[in-house]
Design a protein around this motif. Structure first.
Motif, PDB file in Angstrom:
ATOM      1  N   GLY A 135      38.504 -18.642 -34.575  1.00 33.73           N
ATOM      2  CA  GLY A 135      39.891 -18.702 -34.058  1.00 33.73           C
ATOM      3  C   GLY A 135      40.381 -19.595 -35.618  1.00 33.73           C
TER       4      GLY A 135
ATOM      5  N   ALA B 182      42.635 -19.551 -27.096  1.00 30.52           N
ATOM      6  CA  ALA B 182      41.645 -20.616 -27.233  1.00 30.52           C
ATOM      7  C   ALA B 182      41.239 -21.247 -26.015  1.00 30.52           C
TER       8      ALA B 182
ATOM      9  N   PRO C 171      41.493 -27.671 -30.661  1.00 28.08           N
ATOM     10  CA  PRO C 171      41.070 -26.469 -31.136  1.00 28.08           C
ATOM     11  C   PRO C 171      39.535 -26.271 -31.244  1.00 28.08           C
TER      12      PRO C 171
ATOM     13  N   THR D 231      36.392 -25.201 -27.552  1.00 26.64           N
ATOM     14  CA  THR D 231      37.484 -24.833 -26.375  1.00 26.64           C
ATOM     15  C   THR D 231      36.707 -24.179 -25.336  1.00 26.64           C
TER      16      THR D 231
ATOM     17  N   ALA E 275      37.900 -20.594 -31.023  1.00 28.99           N
ATOM     18  CA  ALA E 275      37.722 -22.028 -31.415  1.00 28.99           C
ATOM     19  C   ALA E 275      37.586 -22.111 -33.021  1.00 28.99           C
TER      20      ALA E 275
ATOM     21  N   LEU F  93      47.088 -19.025 -33.036  1.00 25.90           N
ATOM     22  CA  LEU F  93      46.281 -19.489 -31.907  1.00 25.90           C
ATOM     23  C   LEU F  93      47.204 -19.821 -30.757  1.00 25.90           C
TER      24      LEU F  93
ATOM     25  N   ASN G 156      47.122 -21.018 -26.123  1.00 26.80           N
ATOM     26  CA  ASN G 156      46.154 -21.321 -25.054  1.00 26.80           C
ATOM     27  C   ASN G 156      47.105 -20.865 -23.671  1.00 26.80           C
TER      28      ASN G 156
END
Length: 345
Positions: free
Chosen positions: A88, A177, A186, A189, A194, A271, A273
């Motif tokens: 990531g 992530a 990060p 994760t 990650a 990125l 989440n």
């Protein structure tokens, strides 16, 4: 054909074209009737426009879905070739600069996928062996031209589709992530992506079809003094994040706009989440670990939700390559479970 009307002197009488208009049977339309016809036409147009706009949005959403599918195919090819998903983001020692923060490498999953999605020319321009940022916090000169490229495959047609930075090409797509655990870290994760991750398919024990891979996000905009959580984000100069820190800060970042760089593997770029549901009214929040060892200094943290211009939700790509439309009203527990790869949900 009707003969022209003459007045007593034999001259043509003037007939107001607006007041009386001859019909096919010789009867004139009054001004009131004409206005009624205009009103009816206006009403029909007002009914037609939403349908036209809806059809256009359907086409744009379909194109956005296809972009995500292409990312799924590219990711599958990456896995088939190298045996693992791309990282990531990156953090490693700089050659010849031992005190430079490792996190300035920062290359995104999108950058790693370019040779697998008909972007070989773009990939060849990138020097991924060098850090994205030098020790002066500026883009390394060898990469300055490549990172400015605007890649159409990374842009959703429902958004405005242009660069939001003079130095970088933008992205509407970001790698997942995980659930946002660890204060938005990060590293390590609970999702596929990650810092320095190299996730293998066998590690995704929740199942590829039940684990998020990529989703979409709106590009950043500055609209006067108003702060829109869909296009802007809050910022704190510390990490990890907490609900209190993010709710209390009055700092909004309006200089590095969301999605400003497809090459950058941090939360405000490539990125994201599942801490927040799609298009959440709660603003996204970013932070940074300014101090610490050279290996972790300047690590970007974040709670960043998918956001889109598609009515009612956002597109989501799962690790099996399928794309689904997820509603804004999705249950938060379900949404977070979808982000984890070993949650056993």
């Amino acid at each position: 054909m009707n003969a022209p009307r003459l007045n007593r002197t034999g001259e043509h009488s003037s007939i107001c074209a607006i007041c009386v208009i001859r019909g096919s049977h010789g009867r004139g339309f009054s001004l009131v009737e004409l206005l009624v016809v205009i009103a009816i036409i206006g009403a029909l147009v007002s009914l037609l426009l939403p349908a036209v706009q809806g059809a256009r949005e359907t086409a744009r959403r379909s194109s956005c879905t296809n972009n995500l599918r292409q990312l799924g195919i590219a990711t599958a090819n990456h896995v088939a070739t190298l045996g693992h998903f791309p990282s990531g983001s990156e953090a490693k020692a700089h050659p010849g600069a031992p005190i430079a923060p490792w996190t300035l490498y920062r290359w995104s999953a999108l950058a790693k996928l370019t040779p697998y999605m008909e972007q070989s020319a773009t990939h060849d321009m990138l020097r991924l062996d060098l850090p994205l940022y030098g020790s002066n916090l500026q883009v390394t000169p060898e990469n300055a031209d490549a990172v400015r490229l605007v890649v159409g495959d990374f842009l959703c047609p429902s958004d405005f589709g242009r660069a939001v930075s003079d130095d970088f090409g933008p992205t509407n797509y970001a790698a997942c992530a995980g659930s946002g655990a660890g204060g938005g870290s990060p590293r390590n994760t609970d999702g596929i992506f990650a810092v320095n991750s190299a996730t293998r398919s066998a590690e995704i024990t929740d199942g590829l079809s039940k684990t998020a891979l990529f989703s979409e996000s709106l590009l950043g905009e500055v609209r006067g003094s108003d702060h829109d959580p869909q296009t802007q984000y809050k910022f704190v100069f510390t990490a990890p994040l907490t609900e209190t820190l993010c709710s209390n800060t009055i700092q909004w970042n309006v200089s590095e706009l969301r999605g400003f760089a497809w090459v950058n593997g941090e939360y405000r770029c490539a990125l994201y989440n599942h801490r927040l549901t799609p298009n959440a009214t709660t603003p996204d929040c970013m932070g940074v670990a300014i101090s610490g060892a050279v290996s972790v200094r300047y690590t970007p943290y974040g709670w960043r939700a998918p956001r889109s211009s598609h009515p009612g939700g956002a597109n989501l790509l799962t690790a099996d390559g399928a794309v689904q439309f997820v509603s804004d009203d999705v249950e938060l527990a379900t949404w977070r479970a979808l982000a984890t790869m070993q949650g056993g949900e």
